[in-house]
Design a protein around this motif. Structure first.
Motif, PDB file in Angstrom:
ATOM      1  N   LEU A 133      29.298  25.344  49.998  1.00  0.00           N
ATOM      2  CA  LEU A 133      28.996  26.589  49.287  1.00  0.00           C
ATOM      3  C   LEU A 133      28.486  27.663  50.239  1.00  0.00           C
ATOM      4  N   ILE A 154      33.399  26.783  47.791  1.00  0.00           N
ATOM      5  CA  ILE A 154      33.014  27.913  46.943  1.00  0.00           C
ATOM      6  C   ILE A 154      32.381  28.954  47.854  1.00  0.00           C
ATOM      7  N   LYS A 196      30.483  32.382  48.167  1.00  0.00           N
ATOM      8  CA  LYS A 196      29.677  33.325  47.392  1.00  0.00           C
ATOM      9  C   LYS A 196      29.772  34.705  48.035  1.00  0.00           C
ATOM     10  N   ALA A 242      32.934  35.323  43.454  1.00  0.00           N
ATOM     11  CA  ALA A 242      33.051  34.090  44.240  1.00  0.00           C
ATOM     12  C   ALA A 242      34.495  33.616  44.274  1.00  0.00           C
ATOM     13  N   VAL A 276      37.112  30.191  44.866  1.00  0.00           N
ATOM     14  CA  VAL A 276      37.236  28.739  44.801  1.00  0.00           C
ATOM     15  C   VAL A 276      38.471  28.354  45.611  1.00  0.00           C
ATOM     16  N   PHE A 301      22.691  30.840  42.429  1.00  0.00           N
ATOM     17  CA  PHE A 301      24.099  30.514  42.197  1.00  0.00           C
ATOM     18  C   PHE A 301      24.328  29.018  42.371  1.00  0.00           C
ATOM     19  N   THR A 302      23.854  28.481  43.486  1.00  0.00           N
ATOM     20  CA  THR A 302      24.086  27.066  43.788  1.00  0.00           C
ATOM     21  C   THR A 302      23.434  26.165  42.756  1.00  0.00           C
ATOM     22  N   PHE A 327      25.400  26.380  39.503  1.00  0.00           N
ATOM     23  CA  PHE A 327      26.690  25.725  39.726  1.00  0.00           C
ATOM     24  C   PHE A 327      26.536  24.210  39.632  1.00  0.00           C
ATOM     25  N   GLU A 370      35.513  25.824  38.195  1.00  0.00           N
ATOM     26  CA  GLU A 370      35.629  27.243  37.839  1.00  0.00           C
ATOM     27  C   GLU A 370      34.581  27.633  36.805  1.00  0.00           C
ATOM     28  N   VAL A 396      31.295  27.848  38.616  1.00  0.00           N
ATOM     29  CA  VAL A 396      31.178  29.077  39.409  1.00  0.00           C
ATOM     30  C   VAL A 396      30.803  30.250  38.513  1.00  0.00           C
ATOM     31  N   GLY A 438      27.281  30.057  37.951  1.00  0.00           N
ATOM     32  CA  GLY A 438      26.598  30.456  39.173  1.00  0.00           C
ATOM     33  C   GLY A 438      26.517  31.966  39.316  1.00  0.00           C
ATOM     34  N   CYS A 439      27.604  32.654  38.990  1.00  0.00           N
ATOM     35  CA  CYS A 439      27.613  34.124  39.069  1.00  0.00           C
ATOM     36  C   CYS A 439      26.587  34.731  38.113  1.00  0.00           C
TER      37      CYS A 439
END
Length: 307
Positions: free
Chosen positions: A197, A227, A229, A235, A237, A264-265, A268, A279, A282, A285-286
């Protein structure tokens, strides 16, 4: 790459004290610059764990090393965020300290002055294979790769996870430290990691490619799932040498970008543990990254405190 739903998340990484100084405009060399200064619990590993718990992971554990000077405070803060602290108290070094200089302009960009202290004295003796009991995923903070003892801990943890079939993720953590370590050495050290990541800067640094999508694709030739960032650009993938998804960022009004990548991590990983696709994870995470930049410090809100 989706983990089976349920089980715990074990994070191994840094626990530090953040001194966050928020100022506006350039620093005035040789004299005073007005700032708002706060002392907060931080550390990339600890922040990831707290955000994972905040995002719904019911069993989050954190293995890290702290100094005796602030071990009780850090343990209380982790517990308050729903994280089970597995802290090793170092009697020979203080807890790491990071001074975060945050420009309160539109970007809320930050610069770190880092004294890693006890955090990079983590070592194989801190590990026990029983730490993986009931764990669905293991996450390693990339800061562990920046000292010999903690690199040895990473190797032991990776081997134990592989023996149990536990997937492993890693966040490179610092473009500055990566430069000193070297891209080739880093990629050798993370061999066997399932999910990488990096930030956009870290991905480009690791590959020598100026374009984040190209860098993501190249890294996915080394790690099964990558992933990247990209902050306000969302992000990427990537799998098997190609970018397979681009997720947009969530609009936010930045105050402090400290810990946004950790948020984010954490989100996620919480989503993966719950059974989400990469997906979907992610996208979560966003959302967490956007929430993080609207707060001061690297941790999520907790009950009874202002968000």
């Amino acid at each position: 790459m989706t983990a089976a739903a349920g089980g715990g998340l074990l994070v191994v990484g840094d626990v530090v004290t953040d001194v966050v100084a928020r100022h506006r405009g350039p620093l005035a060399a040789g004299t005073d610059t007005a700032a708002s200064i706060r002392r907060l619990p931080g550390g990339a590993g600890a922040n990831v764990a707290c955000w994972a718990a905040y995002e719904g992971c019911g069993d989050v554990r954190l293995l890290g090393r702290v100094g005796a000077d602030s071990s009780d405070w850090h343990e209380r803060e982790l517990l308050a965020h729903g994280v089970r602290p597995l802290l090793v108290v170092d009697r020979s070094a203080p807890t790491g300290t990071v001074v975060c200089l945050v420009d309160t302009g539109a970007s809320a960009e930050r610069t770190f002055l880092t004294d890693s202290g006890a955090s990079l004295r983590a070592q194989p003796g801190d590990w026990s294979d029983t730490l993986l009991d009931g764990v669905a995923r293991l996450h390693l903070s990339g800061y562990l790769l920046f000292s010999e003892p903690s690199r040895a801990l990473v190797a032991v943890a990776l081997a134990a996870a592989h023996a149990r079939g536990v997937p492993v993720s890693l966040d490179p953590a610092s473009a500055g430290f990566l430069t000193a370590l070297g891209a080739g050495r880093f990629l050798g050290l993370v061999e066997g990691v399932d999910v990488l990541l990096p930030s956009r800067d870290e991905a480009c640094l690791l590959t020598g490619m100026p374009d984040a999508a190209d860098a993501a694709a190249e890294l996915s030739r080394h790690v099964p799932l990558v992933i990247v960032k990209q902050g306000a650009e969302g992000a990427l993938v990537a799998r098997s040498g190609a970018v397979c998804a681009r997720l947009p960022a969530v609009p936010a009004s930045p105050r402090d970008s400290t810990g946004a990548g950790d948020a984010f991590t954490g989100a996620f990983l919480a989503a993966l543990v719950a059974g989400a696709s990469p997906e979907e994870a992610v996208a979560q995470g966003c959302r967490a990254g956007a929430a993080a930049v609207e707060r001061v410090g690297g941790r999520p809100p907790r009950a009874g405190f202002d968000a």
